[in-house]
Structure formats: structure tokens, C-alpha cells
Design a protein around this motif. Structure first.
Motif, PDB file in Angstrom:
ATOM      1  N   TRP A 214      39.489  12.910  11.912  1.00  0.00           N
ATOM      2  CA  TRP A 214      40.862  12.921  12.425  1.00  0.00           C
ATOM      3  C   TRP A 214      41.866  13.034  11.290  1.00  0.00           C
ATOM      4  O   TRP A 214      42.840  13.784  11.388  1.00  0.00           O
TER       5      TRP A 214
ATOM      6  N   CYS B 172      43.708   0.711  17.253  1.00  0.00           N
ATOM      7  CA  CYS B 172      43.521   1.509  16.035  1.00  0.00           C
ATOM      8  C   CYS B 172      44.698   1.314  15.092  1.00  0.00           C
ATOM      9  O   CYS B 172      45.850   1.284  15.522  1.00  0.00           O
TER      10      CYS B 172
ATOM     11  N   GLU C  49      39.451   4.977  23.544  1.00  0.00           N
ATOM     12  CA  GLU C  49      40.673   4.202  23.700  1.00  0.00           C
ATOM     13  C   GLU C  49      40.426   2.756  23.286  1.00  0.00           C
ATOM     14  O   GLU C  49      40.096   1.897  24.097  1.00  0.00           O
TER      15      GLU C  49
ATOM     16  N   ARG D 197      40.783   7.793  13.715  1.00  0.00           N
ATOM     17  CA  ARG D 197      40.618   7.741  15.166  1.00  0.00           C
ATOM     18  C   ARG D 197      39.336   8.474  15.542  1.00  0.00           C
ATOM     19  O   ARG D 197      38.862   9.331  14.788  1.00  0.00           O
TER      20      ARG D 197
END
Length: 362
Positions: free
Chosen positions: A211, A177, A174, A169
Motif C-alpha cells: 500500500w 490502522c 477493515e 494497509r
């Protein structure tokens, strides 16, 4: 006065002709939907002016007939092959290679050309290839970040094209994913190590900007806290997911007096774990008698090293397949085989092998 659009459109029942073994054509769709062939083409290609109600009728006919647009024929007629891009850190890491293989499998099955760019995890290459692929007007992009950072070209690409992230991510972004349950997987492997009695452990983490690395560290810390070990007391050395960094991190973590030396190394991926194993062998430390080591990813090599490496399987090829299916659903009518939901949070599975054993006495 505008007529309210119903969410259900009644279509003529397909005749025996549609139920036969013959593959339905665009003309069949047009007849069932009660529209011109050109209108069906507009809906499929997302071009032309088509009302919402007509679009709904056409899509309902497509689903009722299980019509699958021939992407190859459509793109050849248009003078180009349908194409999607994949930006990945590299193919030397077997995990990234497996994700790429999964993407290629689905793209090939859907007659889509896959354009692969590798960045060596460098942000400037991620920015460059995002710019290049945007200029080439691909149908969409699958992006596996090696830097964990947003770039200006990627932001521009996202605003104008279909983009799906896979494995990593990106902060504040947005977009669709597909990832695995990294935190849960990390917690499970750390629980396994601590359950074998280890209390002096060292952690070889991934790059702090990623991430995945953050999620895995969170899982390790949860396991340590549950075992009444203060997480901040555990030494951590950050690697870069490459084998050599695991070797160097192990050298740092084990360069302490024997009474303080970790009895287990928890590594954020398999390549770094294998690098740590090589260092331990050079120091005549027997695995797992003297020190236990675990990894993450469950690459094929994890089952071939001796002893076998305890790891976490995150279904790399399936991550790639899901990401490609999701992207194709964004850019074209869904294939009949892909009508169901697409898994975007893939479960992880602890794979226990011989590299983790009971903590040595003393």
C-alpha cells in the motif's frame, strides 16, 4: 417493559479522599460506582455477566477517579504477564526499527510484554507467526506487513483477537490502522525535485504489492502531471525497500545514452536512495551537480551521508507509539494519559538537504 438506558450516569461526587495524592484503588471505584469490587473487576477484565448500565457506571467512575488498572499486578495474580505481539518485516531497516521502538516504549510503560517476530517480508513467515501468536493467546497484535498480502492465519487472528495495522494497509481488511500521509509526502518531495527544473526523472518505487508503494507512486504521478509531464513516460524500476535494490535500479535507469539519462532519481525510501547514491559515485556522477537523488522515511542515516539526503519524515517512532496506544485501548480501559484522540493518519514533512539541486544544463 425495558427501561431506556441513559447515556449519562449520575455518580456521587468524589470526596476529598479521591482528590488526594493517593493513587485510587479498585475499592474506590467500586464505592463511587455503588457496586461490588468483583463487578469492577469483571468490567476491567471483560469477564462475567455485567449489565450495560452497570458497565457504564463503572467506566464513569474509572474516568472520574482517573483510576489506572495495574496491569502488571493483575496479570501476575492471573499467573501470566500481559503480552502483545508485533510482527514486522525486519529490524535492519532503520524505519522498521524505529516503529518497533515506539511500540516497545508504550508497551513497557503499560507493563506489557512485547513479543517481536520478524518475517523478512515473506508471506509464509507472516502466516506462520500469526498462527503461533494466536496459539499463545496474546492480548493483541500489531502487524506491519512486508508482503502486502492477507494470510489465512492473520484472518483467523483478526476474527478472535484485537489487531492493529501500522504503516501498511491490507486490501479488503477493515481493522484499526495507523499510517502516515504517504501520498501527500511523495507529492511534496516530487514537487521539490521538479521545482528545481528537472524534466528527465527516473523513479525507484517500492514493491508493487505494498500500500505504501502505491500511495507514493500516486503522489509522484500527481506531481508529474501538475508539471505537464506525462506520468507514463517516466521510467520506473521497482525495488524492495532494501539498499541493494536501489543500487541495481539506479544501474538500470542510468544505463542509457547521456542525452536520455535522468537528471534526478526519485526513490520510494531512503535505503534505496542510498543504494542509488553508491552506484552514482561508482560512475563518477557528482550529487547533485550531475544528478539529484531524494528518498522517503528520513532515517537517521539520511542526515549523515554526503551530501545529506533530501527525504520525507513520517515520524516512525510516533507511528509505533500511536499503534500501541490504539491496541491497548482496544484490550483494556484507557490510561488517563491516553483519554484524548489517537492520531491514525500522521502528517509527513519534507526535509530538504543537499542531494537535490538545479537540473544540469543541456
Amino acid at each position: 417493559m425495558k427501561r431506556k438506558l441513559s447515556s449519562v450516569v449520575a455518580l456521587p461526587e468524589p470526596s476529598a479522599h479521591e482528590h488526594s495524592a493517593r493513587r485510587p484503588t479498585i475499592r474506590d471505584v467500586a464505592r463511587v460506582a455503588g457496586v461490588a469490587v468483583s463487578t469492577v473487576s469483571y468490567v476491567i477484565n471483560r469477564s462475567g455477566q455485567v449489565s450495560a448500565e452497570t458497565r457504564l457506571r463503572v467506566n464513569s467512575a474509572i474516568h472520574a477517579l482517573r483510576y489506572e488498572p495495574n496491569l502488571l499486578a493483575r496479570n501476575l495474580k492471573a499467573g501470566r504477564a500481559g503480552s502483545i505481539g508485533l510482527i514486522a518485516p525486519d529490524l535492519k531497516n532503520p524505519f522498521f526499527a524505529a516503529v518497533s521502538s515506539g511500540v516497545q516504549e508504550i508497551a513497557q510503560a503499560r507493563d506489557m510484554l512485547l513479543v517481536l517476530c520478524t518475517t523478512q517480508s515473506a508471506q509464509h513467515w507472516e502466516n506462520y507467526y500469526s498462527q503461533v501468536l494466536r496459539a499463545r493467546r496474546l492480548d493483541g497484535l500489531i502487524f506491519l506487513s512486508g508482503s502486502g498480502m492477507l494470510t489465512p492465519s492473520l484472518m483467523e487472528l483478526i476474527q478472535s483477537d484485537s489487531v492493529v495495522l501500522v504503516d501498511e494497509r491490507l486490501p479488503g481488511l477493515e481493522v484499526p490502522c495507523v499510517v502516515s500521509t504517504n501520498r501527500r509526502g511523495a507529492r511534496s518531495v516530487a514537487d521539490h525535485v521538479l521545482g528545481n527544473g528537472h524534466r528527465r526523472v527516473g523513479i525507484i518505487s517500492g514493491p508493487q504489492t505494498l500500500w505504501t508503494a502505491g500511495q507514493r507512486m500516486s503522489g509522484y504521478r500527481e506531481a508529474l502531471a501538475a508539471a505537464a509531464i506525462e506520468p507514463d513516460s517516466v521510467p520506473v524500476v521497482a525495488g524492495d525497500y532494501q539498499q541493494q535494490s536501489g543500487y541495481e535500479a539506479a544501474r538500470i535507469l542510468l544505463d542509457v545514452p547521456p542525452a536520455e539519462r535522468p537528471t534526478a532519481l526519485i526513490c520510494a525510501n531512503d535505503l534505496m536512495a542510498i543504494g542509488a547514491m553508491l552506484y552514482c559515485r561508482e560512475q563518477s556522477l557528482e550529487i547533485p551537480k550531475d544528478i539529484s537523488i531524494c528518498g522517503f522515511d528520513d532515517i537517521p542515516l539520511a542526515g549523515l551521508v554526503q551530501p545529506g539526503l533530501t527525504s520525507v519524515d513520517q515520524r516512525a517512532e510516533q507511528l509505533g507509539r500511536s499503534a500501541c496506544r490504539l491496541l491497548l485501548r482496544l484490550i483494556a480501559p484507557p490510561n488517563p494519559e491516553d483519554q484524548g484522540s489517537i492520531e491514525t493518519d500522521h502528517s509527513t514533512n519534507l526535509v530538504v538537504r543537499g542531494s537535490v539541486g538545479p537540473a544540469p544544463a543541456g
